[in-house]
Write an enzyme that holds these catalytic residues in place. Structure first.
Site, short mmCIF file in Angstrom:
data_model
loop_
_atom_site.label_atom_id
_atom_site.label_comp_id
_atom_site.label_asym_id
_atom_site.label_seq_id
_atom_site.Cartn_x
_atom_site.Cartn_y
_atom_site.Cartn_z
N CYS A 1 0.82 -1.21 0.00
CA CYS A 1 0.00 0.00 0.00
C CYS A 1 0.85 1.25 0.00
O CYS A 1 2.04 1.23 0.28
CB CYS A 1 -0.85 0.05 1.27
SG CYS A 1 -1.98 -1.32 1.51
N CYS B 1 -2.83 4.84 2.92
CA CYS B 1 -3.96 3.94 2.67
C CYS B 1 -4.93 3.94 3.84
O CYS B 1 -4.54 3.93 5.00
CB CYS B 1 -3.46 2.52 2.41
SG CYS B 1 -4.77 1.39 1.93
N CYS C 1 -6.06 1.60 -2.15
CA CYS C 1 -5.25 2.81 -2.38
C CYS C 1 -4.56 2.83 -3.75
O CYS C 1 -4.01 3.85 -4.15
CB CYS C 1 -4.21 2.99 -1.27
SG CYS C 1 -2.90 1.75 -1.25
#
Length: 89
Positions: A40, A44, A74
């Protein structure tokens, strides 16, 4: 320590940025979660993992090479994940 690791901020700073969803670190590093196999952006909005289950990478390609897949929330592979101007300099 390899060159990629040398480019990253200190570990404690990355953990703090991840837990606080600090958007200032967008494009600076990526967070990869060992237990889920997902990586991520620091900001996120997904539930945050335990710090001991996290690896940090300088580039999304490094995450992919390590066997992680991109977060669907994300979307770390999108163009918006480009490092901010102050990092690129």
């Amino acid at each position: 320590m390899n060159i990629q690791t040398a480019l990253l901020p200190p570990h404690a700073e990355m953990v703090r940025a991840m837990l606080e969803r600090d958007t200032a670190y967008e494009g600076v590093f990526f967070t990869a979660v060992k237990t889920t196999g997902i990586f991520c952006r620091p900001s996120c909005t997904a539930r945050k993992p335990k710090p001991e289950n996290v690896e940090f990478f300088a580039h999304a390609d490094d995450c992919l090479s390590a066997g992680y897949r991109a977060c669907l929330r994300c979307k770390p592979l999108d163009a918006a994940a480009i490092a901010p101007d102050w990092v690129q300099r």
